[in-house]
Scaffold this motif. Structure first.
Motif, PDB file in Angstrom:
ATOM      1  N   LYS A 207       0.832  -1.215   0.000  1.00  0.00           N
ATOM      2  CA  LYS A 207       0.000   0.000   0.000  1.00  0.00           C
ATOM      3  C   LYS A 207       0.860   1.256   0.000  1.00  0.00           C
ATOM      4  CE  LYS A 207      -3.404   2.479   2.821  1.00  0.00           C
ATOM      5  NZ  LYS A 207      -4.167   2.471   4.090  1.00  0.00           N
ATOM      6  N   ASN A 208       1.863   1.285   0.874  1.00  0.00           N
ATOM      7  CA  ASN A 208       2.712   2.479   0.976  1.00  0.00           C
ATOM      8  C   ASN A 208       3.509   2.716  -0.299  1.00  0.00           C
ATOM      9  OD1 ASN A 208       1.938   3.177   3.587  1.00  0.00           O
ATOM     10  ND2 ASN A 208       3.512   1.906   4.535  1.00  0.00           N
ATOM     11  N   MET A 209       3.999   1.664  -0.923  1.00  0.00           N
ATOM     12  CA  MET A 209       4.789   1.839  -2.138  1.00  0.00           C
ATOM     13  C   MET A 209       3.947   2.395  -3.280  1.00  0.00           C
ATOM     14  SD  MET A 209       7.553  -1.265  -2.252  1.00  0.00           S
ATOM     15  CE  MET A 209       8.977  -1.212  -1.154  1.00  0.00           C
ATOM     16  N   CYS A 210       2.712   1.975  -3.361  1.00  0.00           N
ATOM     17  CA  CYS A 210       1.819   2.532  -4.387  1.00  0.00           C
ATOM     18  C   CYS A 210       1.612   4.025  -4.160  1.00  0.00           C
ATOM     19  CB  CYS A 210       0.480   1.805  -4.372  1.00  0.00           C
ATOM     20  SG  CYS A 210       0.562   0.117  -5.018  1.00  0.00           S
ATOM     21  N   LEU A 211       1.419   4.424  -2.907  1.00  0.00           N
ATOM     22  CA  LEU A 211       1.215   5.834  -2.581  1.00  0.00           C
ATOM     23  C   LEU A 211       2.478   6.655  -2.829  1.00  0.00           C
ATOM     24  CD1 LEU A 211      -0.836   5.426   0.735  1.00  0.00           C
ATOM     25  CD2 LEU A 211      -1.711   6.113  -1.509  1.00  0.00           C
ATOM     26  N   ILE A 212       3.629   6.085  -2.477  1.00  0.00           N
ATOM     27  CA  ILE A 212       4.902   6.774  -2.727  1.00  0.00           C
ATOM     28  C   ILE A 212       5.104   6.978  -4.228  1.00  0.00           C
ATOM     29  CG2 ILE A 212       7.423   6.586  -2.580  1.00  0.00           C
ATOM     30  CD1 ILE A 212       6.955   4.915   0.019  1.00  0.00           C
ATOM     31  N   ALA A 213       4.851   5.934  -5.006  1.00  0.00           N
ATOM     32  CA  ALA A 213       5.014   6.011  -6.462  1.00  0.00           C
ATOM     33  C   ALA A 213       4.089   7.065  -7.057  1.00  0.00           C
ATOM     34  CB  ALA A 213       4.740   4.643  -7.086  1.00  0.00           C
ATOM     35  N   GLN A 214       2.858   7.123  -6.573  1.00  0.00           N
ATOM     36  CA  GLN A 214       1.899   8.114  -7.076  1.00  0.00           C
ATOM     37  C   GLN A 214       2.364   9.536  -6.774  1.00  0.00           C
ATOM     38  OE1 GLN A 214      -1.862   6.938  -5.337  1.00  0.00           O
ATOM     39  NE2 GLN A 214      -1.838   4.966  -6.393  1.00  0.00           N
ATOM     40  N   ASP A 215       2.966   9.736  -5.604  1.00  0.00           N
ATOM     41  CA  ASP A 215       3.475  11.067  -5.258  1.00  0.00           C
ATOM     42  C   ASP A 215       4.610  11.476  -6.191  1.00  0.00           C
ATOM     43  OD1 ASP A 215       1.684  11.478  -3.240  1.00  0.00           O
ATOM     44  OD2 ASP A 215       3.099  11.160  -1.586  1.00  0.00           O
ATOM     45  N   PHE A 216       5.536  10.562  -6.471  1.00  0.00           N
ATOM     46  CA  PHE A 216       6.642  10.893  -7.373  1.00  0.00           C
ATOM     47  C   PHE A 216       6.150  11.101  -8.802  1.00  0.00           C
ATOM     48  CE2 PHE A 216       9.596   9.378  -4.056  1.00  0.00           C
ATOM     49  CZ  PHE A 216      10.599  10.330  -4.191  1.00  0.00           C
ATOM     50  N   ASP A 217       5.092  10.414  -9.174  1.00  0.00           N
ATOM     51  CA  ASP A 217       4.562  10.555 -10.533  1.00  0.00           C
ATOM     52  C   ASP A 217       3.950  11.935 -10.761  1.00  0.00           C
ATOM     53  OD1 ASP A 217       4.181   9.101 -13.048  1.00  0.00           O
ATOM     54  OD2 ASP A 217       2.037   9.375 -12.674  1.00  0.00           O
ATOM     55  N   LYS A 218       3.619  12.624  -9.683  1.00  0.00           N
ATOM     56  CA  LYS A 218       3.015  13.963  -9.789  1.00  0.00           C
ATOM     57  C   LYS A 218       4.067  15.054  -9.977  1.00  0.00           C
ATOM     58  CE  LYS A 218      -0.844  12.626  -6.781  1.00  0.00           C
ATOM     59  NZ  LYS A 218      -1.409  12.775  -5.412  1.00  0.00           N
ATOM     60  N   VAL A 219       5.332  14.718  -9.797  1.00  0.00           N
ATOM     61  CA  VAL A 219       6.398  15.720  -9.959  1.00  0.00           C
ATOM     62  C   VAL A 219       6.466  16.146 -11.421  1.00  0.00           C
ATOM     63  CG1 VAL A 219       8.869  16.170  -9.766  1.00  0.00           C
ATOM     64  CG2 VAL A 219       7.720  14.783  -8.031  1.00  0.00           C
ATOM     65  N   GLU A 220       6.397  17.448 -11.665  1.00  0.00           N
ATOM     66  CA  GLU A 220       6.482  17.957 -13.034  1.00  0.00           C
ATOM     67  C   GLU A 220       7.922  17.883 -13.518  1.00  0.00           C
ATOM     68  OE1 GLU A 220       4.026  21.434 -14.262  1.00  0.00           O
ATOM     69  OE2 GLU A 220       3.786  21.708 -12.088  1.00  0.00           O
ATOM     70  N   LEU A 221       8.092  17.272 -14.705  1.00  0.00           N
ATOM     71  CA  LEU A 221       9.436  17.057 -15.246  1.00  0.00           C
ATOM     72  C   LEU A 221       9.648  17.845 -16.529  1.00  0.00           C
ATOM     73  CD1 LEU A 221       9.637  13.172 -14.826  1.00  0.00           C
ATOM     74  CD2 LEU A 221      10.309  14.924 -13.180  1.00  0.00           C
ATOM     75  N   THR A 222      10.899  18.211 -16.762  1.00  0.00           N
ATOM     76  CA  THR A 222      11.256  18.871 -18.018  1.00  0.00           C
ATOM     77  C   THR A 222      11.494  17.810 -19.088  1.00  0.00           C
ATOM     78  OG1 THR A 222      13.643  18.827 -17.619  1.00  0.00           O
ATOM     79  CG2 THR A 222      12.402  20.659 -16.655  1.00  0.00           C
ATOM     80  N   GLN A 223      11.666  18.246 -20.306  1.00  0.00           N
ATOM     81  CA  GLN A 223      11.949  17.320 -21.409  1.00  0.00           C
ATOM     82  C   GLN A 223      13.411  17.384 -21.839  1.00  0.00           C
ATOM     83  OE1 GLN A 223       9.634  15.084 -22.573  1.00  0.00           O
ATOM     84  NE2 GLN A 223       8.481  15.898 -20.816  1.00  0.00           N
ATOM     85  N   GLU A 224      14.274  17.775 -20.917  1.00  0.00           N
ATOM     86  CA  GLU A 224      15.699  17.877 -21.231  1.00  0.00           C
ATOM     87  C   GLU A 224      16.302  16.506 -21.539  1.00  0.00           C
ATOM     88  OE1 GLU A 224      18.019  20.738 -18.596  1.00  0.00           O
ATOM     89  OE2 GLU A 224      16.237  20.354 -17.381  1.00  0.00           O
ATOM     90  N   ILE A 225      17.364  16.525 -22.296  1.00  0.00           N
ATOM     91  CA  ILE A 225      18.162  15.325 -22.537  1.00  0.00           C
ATOM     92  C   ILE A 225      19.469  15.479 -21.762  1.00  0.00           C
ATOM     93  CG2 ILE A 225      19.410  13.962 -24.239  1.00  0.00           C
ATOM     94  CD1 ILE A 225      17.331  14.762 -26.302  1.00  0.00           C
ATOM     95  N   LYS A 226      19.702  14.577 -20.825  1.00  0.00           N
ATOM     96  CA  LYS A 226      20.880  14.675 -19.973  1.00  0.00           C
ATOM     97  C   LYS A 226      21.696  13.388 -20.035  1.00  0.00           C
ATOM     98  CE  LYS A 226      18.890  17.907 -16.638  1.00  0.00           C
ATOM     99  NZ  LYS A 226      18.777  18.267 -15.195  1.00  0.00           N
TER     100      LYS A 226
END
Length: 428
Positions: A207-226
């Protein structure tokens, strides 16, 4: 002349009574994992404290009591302990904890160096606790119970899971600090769960891992190539900022995406070695049976990590260890198990296949297992993976941070090519 090294010394033992009266000091290595380990131990009745003292003072103290030809991680761990003791007033109510794996390398031999160093520094009355699964010290009052194991394994899995997602997100976050906020939130929440005797069961972890993953999935990311950089090496130098001079943060500052294999992989490696002992050397039937059960236990939790990422995020999950352990085939055999052994080779090959073709192999100067299973296999790995860009960086008291960082910058300048669109998509 009498050789004092030959005189047997009776060192103080950690007793059951000390569980209530003593604070157990633990050297730092991984910020996320060890913050969780601390509460896992505390929730089982111990009073522990993760050491946060860092900097050149630790190395300087270590050099006073450990020969400079000795393994650099040993020097740092012992130096960190003694530096911490030099600044405490509760020395009569303090104990030290260090791990032992039962093998022939650092995790087994540091405890003897530490005890000798404590005597030389005037702290010979302070007990040292051995944390090991091999029952190496039968008269210790520090008891490993199922409840403790369950919480420590849960902490290890949470730590790997959060570290993995944080590494995937933090290099691309639009709003700097978003990923760290999630890390801080979940480290705090899981620590509180442990105190309430929660968070360590199979279903609670799921349960906790699903919630943790959902929180990280909400982080807005750039489209940079690094450039994508993997870090491997001796376990302490690979993970500890004190040992590698803040390697991860340096690579992030150089605009790279960083990936560090999880600690669960090392736990798997130790267990599989018992199976390879039985298969290759025809010994350890009982140990092989026990480790098969432990592997099964680890696999169930590893599957939770992979499924949580796959079902709740846009990120590519880590490989199961059953695939990782076969990556060294054709390069080195599974009988090479001193130190990080074949795991070091497997992790380098795996990182190449995952698109992290730029690899920093962080190793203590003169570390024989790393020189054989790290430096010694680089040519073969590059023959199998032409895009591989691997650099071995030595860490020891005489190595300068500037020299280390310049060599890493040179590696980043020698990138074979920019990541492909597929690599960019997978990095998300």
């Amino acid at each position: 002349m009498i050789n004092t090294d030959d005189i047997k010394v009776e060192y103080p033992k950690f007793t059951q009574e000390m569980k209530k009266t003593h604070t157990i000091l633990i050297p730092s290595m991984l910020d996320i994992h060890f913050a969780l380990f601390e509460n896992a131990l505390n929730s089982c009745g111990y009073k522990t404290e993760i050491l946060k003292n860092k900097g050149p003072e630790c190395a300087a103290e270590g050099l006073k009591y450990v020969h400079n030809d000795t393994c650099y991680p040993a020097l740092l761990v012992i130096g960190q302990f003694i530096d911490a003791l030099n600044h405490r007033d509760d020395l009569d109510h303090v104990a030290l904890l260090i791990t032992q794996t039962g093998g022939g390398c650092r995790a087994s031999n540091y405890i003897h160096l530490l005890r000798k160093a404590l005597v030389k520094a005037g702290y010979g009355y302070i007990p040292v606790v051995s944390l090991n699964a091999a029952n190496l010290e039968k008269d210790s009052g520090f008891k490993i119970t199922y409840s403790l194991i369950k919480r420590v394994v849960a902490a290890l899995c949470y730590g790997d899971f959060i570290m993995y997602l944080n590494n995937k997100a933090r290099s691309y976050e639009k709003n700097k600090g978003d990923s760290q906020k999630i890390v801080n939130k979940w480290v705090h929440d899981i620590r509180e769960m442990f105190y309430q005797n929660k968070g360590s069961s199979y279903h609670e972890i799921k349960k906790n891992m699903c919630l943790i993953a959902q929180d990280f999935d909400k982080v807005e990311l750039t489209q940079e190539i690094k450039p994508r950089v993997g870090i491997v090496g001796e376990i302490y130098i690979k993970y500890a900022a004190l040992g590698n001079n803040g390697l991860e943060d340096f690579l992030i500052s150089e605009n790279a995406e960083v990936m560090v294999p999880g600690v669960l992989g090392f736990a798997f490696y130790c267990c599989y070695n018992a199976l390879y002992d039985k298969k290759i050397y025809k010994r350890g039937t009982k140990a092989a049976l026990i480790n098969r059960l432990v592997i099964w236990y680890f696999k169930r939790r590893e599957k939770l990590m992979i499924n949580a990422i796959k079902e709740n995020t846009k990120f590519t999950p880590m490989n199961p260890f059953t695939e990782t352990k076969e990556m060294c085939n054709g390069v080195i055999g599974h009988g090479a198990k001193m130190g990080e052994g074949w795991l070091l080779t497997s992790e380098m090959v795996e990182l190449c296949e995952l698109g992290y073709t730029n690899i920093v192999c962080a190793q203590p100067f003169g570390c024989l297992p790393n020189h054989i299973c790290g430096k010694g296999v680089m040519k073969t790995i590059k023959e199998h993976n032409p895009h591989a860009n691997i650099v071995a960086i030595d860490y020891d008291p005489s190595a300068t941070k500037v020299n280390q960082e310049n060599r890493i910058k040179l590696m980043l300048c020698l990138l074979y090519t920019s990541p492909s669109p597929r690599d960019v998509e997978e990095s998300r």
